[in-house]
Design a protein around this motif. Sequence first.
Motif, PDB file in Angstrom:
ATOM      1  N   LEU A  82      40.563  54.458  28.848  1.00  0.00           N
ATOM      2  CA  LEU A  82      39.377  53.675  28.490  1.00  0.00           C
ATOM      3  C   LEU A  82      38.938  52.894  29.724  1.00  0.00           C
ATOM      4  O   LEU A  82      39.708  52.112  30.287  1.00  0.00           O
ATOM      5  N   ASP A  83      37.707  53.118  30.183  1.00  0.00           N
ATOM      6  CA  ASP A  83      37.149  52.449  31.358  1.00  0.00           C
ATOM      7  C   ASP A  83      36.074  51.479  30.873  1.00  0.00           C
ATOM      8  O   ASP A  83      34.960  51.885  30.539  1.00  0.00           O
ATOM      9  N   LEU A  84      36.419  50.189  30.806  1.00  0.00           N
ATOM     10  CA  LEU A  84      35.510  49.162  30.307  1.00  0.00           C
ATOM     11  C   LEU A  84      34.687  48.549  31.441  1.00  0.00           C
ATOM     12  O   LEU A  84      35.169  48.422  32.557  1.00  0.00           O
ATOM     13  N   PHE A  85      33.468  48.118  31.113  1.00  0.00           N
ATOM     14  CA  PHE A  85      32.533  47.636  32.137  1.00  0.00           C
ATOM     15  C   PHE A  85      32.466  48.701  33.240  1.00  0.00           C
ATOM     16  O   PHE A  85      32.641  48.426  34.427  1.00  0.00           O
ATOM     17  N   ALA A  86      32.181  49.929  32.850  1.00  0.00           N
ATOM     18  CA  ALA A  86      32.462  51.080  33.704  1.00  0.00           C
ATOM     19  C   ALA A  86      31.655  51.133  34.988  1.00  0.00           C
ATOM     20  O   ALA A  86      32.151  51.587  36.015  1.00  0.00           O
ATOM     21  N   GLY A  87      30.395  50.708  34.968  1.00  0.00           N
ATOM     22  CA  GLY A  87      29.574  50.811  36.171  1.00  0.00           C
ATOM     23  C   GLY A  87      29.455  52.253  36.619  1.00  0.00           C
ATOM     24  O   GLY A  87      29.091  53.137  35.852  1.00  0.00           O
ATOM     25  N   THR A  88      29.776  52.525  37.884  1.00  0.00           N
ATOM     26  CA  THR A  88      29.728  53.898  38.389  1.00  0.00           C
ATOM     27  C   THR A  88      30.825  54.758  37.794  1.00  0.00           C
ATOM     28  O   THR A  88      30.813  55.975  37.966  1.00  0.00           O
ATOM     29  N   GLY A  89      31.800  54.138  37.148  1.00  0.00           N
ATOM     30  CA  GLY A  89      32.905  54.895  36.563  1.00  0.00           C
ATOM     31  C   GLY A  89      33.911  55.373  37.578  1.00  0.00           C
ATOM     32  O   GLY A  89      34.668  56.311  37.316  1.00  0.00           O
ATOM     33  N   ASP A 151      37.451  45.786  34.591  1.00  0.00           N
ATOM     34  CA  ASP A 151      36.882  45.148  35.780  1.00  0.00           C
ATOM     35  C   ASP A 151      35.573  44.462  35.383  1.00  0.00           C
ATOM     36  O   ASP A 151      34.488  44.950  35.674  1.00  0.00           O
ATOM     37  N   PRO A 152      35.663  43.324  34.682  1.00  0.00           N
ATOM     38  CA  PRO A 152      34.446  42.674  34.169  1.00  0.00           C
ATOM     39  C   PRO A 152      33.681  41.954  35.268  1.00  0.00           C
ATOM     40  O   PRO A 152      34.212  41.735  36.369  1.00  0.00           O
ATOM     41  N   PRO A 153      32.434  41.569  34.999  1.00  0.00           N
ATOM     42  CA  PRO A 153      31.685  40.744  35.954  1.00  0.00           C
ATOM     43  C   PRO A 153      32.479  39.494  36.291  1.00  0.00           C
ATOM     44  O   PRO A 153      33.072  38.868  35.418  1.00  0.00           O
ATOM     45  N   GLY A 157      34.098  34.524  32.650  1.00  0.00           N
ATOM     46  CA  GLY A 157      35.115  34.251  31.642  1.00  0.00           C
ATOM     47  C   GLY A 157      35.404  35.400  30.703  1.00  0.00           C
ATOM     48  O   GLY A 157      35.805  35.172  29.559  1.00  0.00           O
ATOM     49  N   LEU A 158      35.247  36.630  31.171  1.00  0.00           N
ATOM     50  CA  LEU A 158      35.377  37.783  30.279  1.00  0.00           C
ATOM     51  C   LEU A 158      36.772  38.412  30.274  1.00  0.00           C
ATOM     52  O   LEU A 158      37.140  39.086  29.316  1.00  0.00           O
ATOM     53  N   ALA A 159      37.534  38.210  31.323  1.00  0.00           N
ATOM     54  CA  ALA A 159      38.809  38.930  31.450  1.00  0.00           C
ATOM     55  C   ALA A 159      39.781  38.588  30.328  1.00  0.00           C
ATOM     56  O   ALA A 159      40.294  39.476  29.640  1.00  0.00           O
ATOM     57  N   ALA A 160      40.067  37.305  30.137  1.00  0.00           N
ATOM     58  CA  ALA A 160      41.075  36.898  29.155  1.00  0.00           C
ATOM     59  C   ALA A 160      40.661  37.316  27.741  1.00  0.00           C
ATOM     60  O   ALA A 160      41.476  37.840  26.970  1.00  0.00           O
ATOM     61  N   ALA A 161      39.394  37.085  27.382  1.00  0.00           N
ATOM     62  CA  ALA A 161      38.929  37.422  26.037  1.00  0.00           C
ATOM     63  C   ALA A 161      39.001  38.923  25.789  1.00  0.00           C
ATOM     64  O   ALA A 161      39.377  39.373  24.693  1.00  0.00           O
ATOM     65  N   THR A 162      38.658  39.721  26.797  1.00  0.00           N
ATOM     66  CA  THR A 162      38.705  41.175  26.632  1.00  0.00           C
ATOM     67  C   THR A 162      40.142  41.662  26.495  1.00  0.00           C
ATOM     68  O   THR A 162      40.441  42.558  25.691  1.00  0.00           O
ATOM     69  N   CYS A 163      41.055  41.074  27.253  1.00  0.00           N
ATOM     70  CA  CYS A 163      42.467  41.437  27.131  1.00  0.00           C
ATOM     71  C   CYS A 163      42.990  41.137  25.728  1.00  0.00           C
ATOM     72  O   CYS A 163      43.749  41.930  25.148  1.00  0.00           O
ATOM     73  N   GLU A 185      40.246  33.715  42.668  1.00  0.00           N
ATOM     74  CA  GLU A 185      40.682  32.349  42.352  1.00  0.00           C
ATOM     75  C   GLU A 185      40.996  32.142  40.872  1.00  0.00           C
ATOM     76  O   GLU A 185      41.475  31.080  40.472  1.00  0.00           O
ATOM     77  N   LEU A 186      40.748  33.149  40.040  1.00  0.00           N
ATOM     78  CA  LEU A 186      40.930  32.967  38.608  1.00  0.00           C
ATOM     79  C   LEU A 186      42.413  32.885  38.245  1.00  0.00           C
ATOM     80  O   LEU A 186      43.204  33.767  38.586  1.00  0.00           O
ATOM     81  N   ALA A 187      42.781  31.836  37.520  1.00  0.00           N
ATOM     82  CA  ALA A 187      44.145  31.698  36.992  1.00  0.00           C
ATOM     83  C   ALA A 187      44.082  31.946  35.491  1.00  0.00           C
ATOM     84  O   ALA A 187      43.376  31.245  34.765  1.00  0.00           O
ATOM     85  N   TRP A 188      44.801  32.928  35.001  1.00  0.00           N
ATOM     86  CA  TRP A 188      44.798  33.237  33.575  1.00  0.00           C
ATOM     87  C   TRP A 188      46.129  33.867  33.212  1.00  0.00           C
ATOM     88  O   TRP A 188      46.849  34.386  34.062  1.00  0.00           O
ATOM     89  N   GLN A 189      46.440  33.838  31.943  1.00  0.00           N
ATOM     90  CA  GLN A 189      47.682  34.385  31.445  1.00  0.00           C
ATOM     91  C   GLN A 189      47.403  35.635  30.618  1.00  0.00           C
ATOM     92  O   GLN A 189      46.573  35.613  29.717  1.00  0.00           O
ATOM     93  N   PRO A 190      48.072  36.735  30.898  1.00  0.00           N
ATOM     94  CA  PRO A 190      47.886  37.931  30.082  1.00  0.00           C
ATOM     95  C   PRO A 190      48.505  37.728  28.705  1.00  0.00           C
ATOM     96  O   PRO A 190      49.305  36.806  28.501  1.00  0.00           O
ATOM     97  N   PRO A 191      48.163  38.561  27.751  1.00  0.00           N
ATOM     98  CA  PRO A 191      48.777  38.458  26.419  1.00  0.00           C
ATOM     99  C   PRO A 191      50.295  38.616  26.499  1.00  0.00           C
ATOM    100  O   PRO A 191      50.818  39.263  27.411  1.00  0.00           O
ATOM    101  N   PRO A 192      51.018  38.053  25.559  1.00  0.00           N
ATOM    102  CA  PRO A 192      52.475  38.213  25.521  1.00  0.00           C
ATOM    103  C   PRO A 192      52.863  39.694  25.486  1.00  0.00           C
ATOM    104  O   PRO A 192      52.208  40.504  24.830  1.00  0.00           O
TER     105      PRO A 192
END
Length: 217
Positions: A82-89, A151-153, A157-163, A185-192
């Motif tokens: 699954l390629d999300l926010f695919a752009g050129t793919g 690979d969101p814009p 703030g899209l990475a954590a919510a999409t994960c 520079e983004l600091a975020w925690q992946p899902p458990p």
Amino acid sequence: MNRRRSQRGAPGGRATSPAADGGRRGQRASHGGRGELRLIGGEFRRRRLPILDSPGLRPTPGRVRETLFNWLAFELAGTRVLDLFAGTGALGLEALSRGAGEVHFVEAAAPVAAALTRNLDTLGAQATVHRGDVAGYLAGPATPCGLVFLDPPFRQGLAAATCERLEQGGWLTPLAWIYVETEHELAWQPPPGWQLHRELRAGDSHARLFRRTPPGA
């Protein structure tokens, strides 16, 4: 590397209709309003594909793609991708070239999705382009995937919510691989249960490859 947003197309449908803004992963056009994407490995190695010049385009360095697919060397054969926010793919096309069993691209901007569809036709490759918003797509019926490219814009703030949507929505196999690219520079925690396997910094980007482990493993 990319950008996006629009109305979701029918599942399994190819994108051809007009839309508003969106985003793309690929190389910035350097002449004539067009750019070029060069595939690195596999069946379509060295194939060059045209890409659109579009606002918000961020380059995907070939060395980043090469490093990522070296990490995934023995994990692609027959995998549902699954390629999300695919752009050129670019990432999904590399996976397809290297033996992925099934690739689904999700892209919001109709012109970008249509360009990706044309490139798939040029390659004679079988894959599906879903035109629509990623959040809306992930809210639909899920089929678990063994590899997801995310690979969101940047700086939206899209990475954590999409994960979280991937994890909670049934989109991942028990041992899925998830590639996440964010601003450096983004600091975020992946899902458990997501274990960091490899990471790479390149310019403004921080690329991470996670391996999902089932509860209790």
